[in-house]
Design a protein around this motif. Structure first.
Motif, short mmCIF file in Angstrom:
data_model
loop_
_atom_site.label_atom_id
_atom_site.label_comp_id
_atom_site.label_asym_id
_atom_site.label_seq_id
_atom_site.Cartn_x
_atom_site.Cartn_y
_atom_site.Cartn_z
N GLY A 97 10.42 12.75 4.10
CA GLY A 97 9.11 11.63 5.24
C GLY A 97 7.21 11.98 4.52
O GLY A 97 6.61 11.34 5.87
N GLU A 98 7.52 12.92 3.44
CA GLU A 98 5.83 12.93 3.05
C GLU A 98 4.76 11.79 2.63
O GLU A 98 3.90 11.89 2.43
N HIS A 99 5.94 10.45 2.37
CA HIS A 99 5.20 9.65 2.09
C HIS A 99 5.70 8.56 2.68
O HIS A 99 6.26 8.15 3.02
N THR A 100 4.04 7.28 3.16
CA THR A 100 4.15 6.62 4.26
C THR A 100 3.85 5.07 2.87
O THR A 100 2.78 5.64 2.28
N HIS A 101 4.61 4.00 3.24
CA HIS A 101 4.31 2.86 2.29
C HIS A 101 3.84 1.73 3.53
O HIS A 101 4.56 1.85 4.72
N ARG A 102 3.32 1.24 2.91
CA ARG A 102 3.13 -0.32 3.98
C ARG A 102 3.27 -1.48 3.16
O ARG A 102 3.03 -1.76 2.13
N LYS B 18 8.67 5.78 5.68
CA LYS B 18 8.23 7.12 5.09
C LYS B 18 9.36 6.80 3.51
O LYS B 18 10.94 6.31 3.73
N THR B 19 9.32 7.58 2.30
CA THR B 19 9.98 7.80 1.77
C THR B 19 9.72 10.19 1.67
O THR B 19 8.95 10.21 2.06
N GLY B 20 10.41 10.11 0.84
CA GLY B 20 10.44 11.76 0.44
C GLY B 20 11.11 12.65 1.20
O GLY B 20 11.97 12.05 1.92
N LEU B 21 11.81 13.74 0.62
CA LEU B 21 13.15 15.20 0.97
C LEU B 21 12.20 15.00 2.78
O LEU B 21 13.65 14.87 3.62
N ASP C 248 1.87 5.26 -0.56
CA ASP C 248 1.75 6.86 -0.45
C ASP C 248 2.00 7.00 -2.42
O ASP C 248 1.38 8.17 -2.78
N GLU D 272 8.16 7.12 -5.67
CA GLU D 272 9.43 6.96 -4.88
C GLU D 272 9.68 5.64 -4.34
O GLU D 272 10.64 4.91 -3.55
N PRO E 54 14.32 1.88 4.34
CA PRO E 54 15.64 1.95 5.86
C PRO E 54 14.94 3.11 6.70
O PRO E 54 15.23 2.43 7.61
N ASP E 55 14.35 3.24 6.48
CA ASP E 55 13.53 4.96 6.76
C ASP E 55 11.70 3.93 7.92
O ASP E 55 11.27 4.90 7.06
N ALA F 271 15.52 -3.64 3.52
CA ALA F 271 16.77 -3.14 2.74
C ALA F 271 15.95 -2.00 1.59
O ALA F 271 16.19 -1.11 1.02
N ILE F 272 14.63 -2.12 1.20
CA ILE F 272 13.85 -1.22 0.83
C ILE F 272 12.38 0.48 1.35
O ILE F 272 13.40 0.74 0.34
N ALA G 297 0.81 -1.57 0.10
CA ALA G 297 -0.04 -0.07 0.38
C ALA G 297 0.64 1.83 0.57
O ALA G 297 1.35 1.19 1.19
#
Lengths: 325, 325
Positions: free
Chosen positions: B260-265, B255-258, A273, A277, B137-138, B134-135, A271
């Motif tokens: 951490g503006e995008h969250t992934h699961r 989180k990704t983005g400069l 966002d 990225e 890291p944050d 690995a994909i 899932a």
């Protein structure tokens, strides 16, 4: 590892952010076929003209190719694979064997290593199809995509006369997901697996009924699906549909036991966002493996199937065994 | 590949069924420390005394060790790794580094290849922790187990005076799963993650209140969890609790983005009717990789982290790219 980004669209911008988050990665620069002076990077990374890249032959450990699969990558990846270790996210599934052969020949000729079709599908979803089928040979797997923006379908709508902008969401159908999860191994048509939700900004005097008809009957893209079309304003498009979420599910059910008396389900889901990225995160992790394998002398073309997972992590094998096994 | 099974409990019986389903695998025989004449295999596979195995040195490509992690495998795997390619499902996480070192030394001394801690946790869950970290890291990952039978906890209850039989189910708590999936990265105590459901057959005159108290206050096993105890008859135990289901979830959010503006699961889950038969399926797939890597000259000890996924499949790399990538 010293990485370069070749192509600076959504994926290239994602790769820039992902490299910043990797303690062992350094960004040599962004290479663009546009005028470098017209490109402003997110982090202030240096921008160079694409045709300058050969000057950096000794300063780049791997090039992350961030072009499109339709026309960019089939030419670019083999071209660059002669001089650099390269990684791409080529995602036209049917053309992977031909792309692989072209890249493999180029990389071998140059003594370089390449990795193609690396993202989440192809990529992480492919890995999950492979692992699950190896573990449960007597079974069947299903892939669902979404809910998320399909750029290809959005582009197809934008080409219809009278359409100013469009965004298409692919939506997996809950009942189909549940039928698959039950272990029944149903036969599902395209229409039974996914819905297509379209949001369209029409020109002021456009014939909306004709646009809707053109979308719903478009072969390959929409004709085989239940499709909804909603006309919205340019403001609403900007406010509510500016992001690029995506995701999906790989589910395999299978049987074990002498007479198949036990059923098992393996499910992997994403899932996201931001599709670009996340894809960039996959690319940077696999670029790490690419650099390590190249430094051990490997050449030619690889896919995600050829990478030992330990090579993806900045941690040592000993640390991985201690903390993650 | 010519495989042998060493140890014939639930896991060994699962391996026998899994080998039957693998077109490229052949079962040389079952090796047991019991009297071979007392062991009846499910498929009619031949049974030999454990200490006869050295006679089969040239007829076995890999031995699947199906003993327990507490006392069997720490001795058996290094012992056999001197003469055979071996694979085990050693699952005492804290002792993996020591077990690895012992097996690695033995395998290297004998010029053989070994693979330890291969199942679903450690095993497929470990792989998913590694890929996801690995994909993204944050981020942070969480592992939940169940709903399923914990043999260790069931055994612990059976040792209480007055208990004739017991079955313990580990149950992940829905609210905790949802909190993790939300991306909030909560801190969760043991009690907040899992419930422990116990079904107990008590001796006729046993003090049930004392048994319940002994279970609920047992250190490490139950004291830190919300635990339910239900007394049932021996018939009900046989009818409703004879199976060994299990499963669980590995979830990482990041989180990704400069900024951490995008969250992934990323979520991986298993729902298994038979824990030992599924584990056996994992072992047979990785035994395939073990045999291939041994035939390429590899020696020493590996884990699932060291295996390129393509080596798990009976399909060629070319076929995998064409059909699964």
């Amino acid at each position: 590892m010293r990485l370069a980004i070749y192509g600076y669209g959504n994926l290239g911008r994602g790769a820039e952010a992902a490299i910043l988050k990797s303690p062992d990665a350094e960004l040599v620069g962004v290479f663009t076929r546009r005028d470098p002076n017209s490109v402003q990077t997110r982090t202030g990374a240096k921008v160079f003209a694409a045709d300058e890249i050969l000057r950096f032959r000794d300063e780049i450990d791997a090039v992350i190719l961030c072009g499109g699969s339709a026309t960019d990558l089939p030419a670019l990846t083999p071209m660059l694979a002669k001089d650099f270790n390269v990684i791409d996210s080529f995602d036209t599934h049917a053309n992977i064997p031909a792309h692989f052969d072209a890249v493999d020949a180029a990389a071998k000729a140059g003594g370089k290593l390449a990795l193609i079709s690396c993202g989440w599908d192809p990529g992480m979803f492919s890995l999950n199809r492979l692992y699950a089928s190896a573990i449960l040979p007597d079974g069947r797997d299903y892939t669902f995509w979404g809910r998320g923006v399909s750029q290809g379908h959005s582009d197809a709508i934008r080409r219809i006369p009278g359409v100013l902008d469009a965004r298409q969401y692919t939506v997996p159908i809950k009942e189909a997901l549940e039928a698959v999860r039950s272990g029944k191994q149903p036969e599902l048509s395209a229409r039974e697996k996914h819905l297509r939700e379209c949001y369209v900004v029409a020109a002021p005097n456009a014939d909306r009924a004709a646009i809707e008809q053109a979308i719903k009957t478009m072969p390959n893209y929409f004709a085989d699906y239940d499709t909804t079309v909603t006309f919205i304003s340019a403001e609403e498009m900007r406010e509510k549909h500016g992001a690029l979420p995506h995701g999906g599910f790989v589910i395999r059910t299978g049987k074990t036991g002498l007479s198949g008396e036990h059923t098992h389900r393996i499910e992997y889901s994403l899932a996201l966002d931001s599709n670009p990225e996340f894809t960039a995160g996959v690319l940077v992790a696999f670029a790490r493996a690419l650099c390590r394998m190249a430094s051990r002398g490997a050449t030619g073309c690889l896919t995600v199937f050829d990478i030992a997972p330990a090579d993806l992590s900045p941690l040592s094998r000993e640390a991985l065994r201690r903390t993650m096994l």
